[in-house]
Design an enzyme around this catalytic site. Structure first.
Site: not given
Ligand SMILES: O=C(NCCNC(=O)c1cc(-c2ccc(F)cc2)cc(O)c1O)c1cc(O)ncn1
Ligand SMILES: [Mg+2]
Length: 221
Positions: A141, A144, A170
């Site tokens: 998660d 991506k 996702n």
């Molecule tokens: O891993 C890091 N972010 C979360 C990854 N997860 C996602 O990106 C994620 C995004 C969405 C999402 C869906 C639609 C939309 F319009 C915007 C976002 C949904 C989900 O369910 C996810 O899981 C991260 C960040 C950072 O700044 N530094 C280190 N690591």
């Molecule tokens: Mg997610």
């Protein structure tokens, strides 16, 4: 005092959830995200699918990539018997700090091993750091575009074996097309798509599970 989203989510947990009660922590986060502000937790609809796959697998070793605020960590750990090893990796220190407090509010701090750092750096150290040979269940998660390189890395490190289940969030939104092609292409695995919706929305999304059928790459058979 201006709080960032993850801190506002934690505040909602502290105010609305009962200490030591994981289900109330899950409900408080879902209520906050449904009624106050959207946040990227796996959510209640996909969360129920996650629950069912975890229960079906009844794993003794679990790895999660992408802790965020700890919502899925609480969902998974609340289902696991005490002896189960649960490791979760998060590279964003602010997310990790909030997740520790959410997990503590749920009373699950003794079951979690939350490691801060990049999955690509930490996966090769899993065996040495934790004495883990293989993972029975892995939940993807995190970013991506890391899904494909990271499942390849898990394979190359011999951390997946026959029966290991990798469940990815996702796969439609934001989407992980190269990952989907990869897990659906090899005969050594069986994969299954669970149609659902992006957390707290009506946007189409889903989870893809991949179960290893053949022996781990290091068995040589
Ligand atoms: O891993 C890091 N972010 C979360 C990854 N997860 C996602 O990106 C994620 C995004 C969405 C999402 C869906 C639609 C939309 F319009 C915007 C976002 C949904 C989900 O369910 C996810 O899981 C991260 C960040 C950072 O700044 N530094 C280190 N690591
Ligand atoms: Mg997610």
């Amino acid at each position: 005092l201006v709080l960032v989203l993850s801190s506002r989510l934690l505040q909602a947990v502290c105010i609305n959830a009962v200490r030591g009660n994981p289900d109330s922590v899950i409900a408080a986060i879902d209520h906050f995200c449904q009624n106050q502000e959207w946040a990227m937790n796996v959510g209640d609809e996909k969360g129920a699918i996650l629950d069912s796959v975890v229960m079906e697998t009844s794993p003794s070793t679990v790895l999660e990539l992408g802790t965020y605020c700890g919502y899925s960590a609480v969902r998974i750990m609340r289902l696991l018997p005490p002896a189960t090893r649960f490791i979760t990796l998060e590279m964003n220190p602010d997310y990790a700090a909030v997740a520790r407090q959410v997990i503590q509010h749920a009373g699950l701090q003794d079951k979690v091993c939350l490691v801060e750092g990049k999955s690509a750096d930490l996966i090769p150290k899993m065996a040495d750091m934790f004495g883990i040979r293989t993972f029975d269940f892995v939940f993807f998660d995190h970013w991506k575009d890391c899904y494909l390189p990271d499942i390849r890395l898990l394979e190359d490190c011999g951390l997946l074996d026959q029966g290991s289940v990798v469940l990815a969030d996702n796969v439609l939104c934001p989407g992980a097309p190269e990952y989907l092609d990869y897990v659906r292409s090899s005969l050594r695995f069986s994969s299954r798509f669970y149609r659902s919706h992006l957390e707290y929305t009506r946007v189409l999304d889903g989870l893809e599970s991949r179960t290893q059928t053949g022996p781990g790459s290091h068995c040589g058979r």
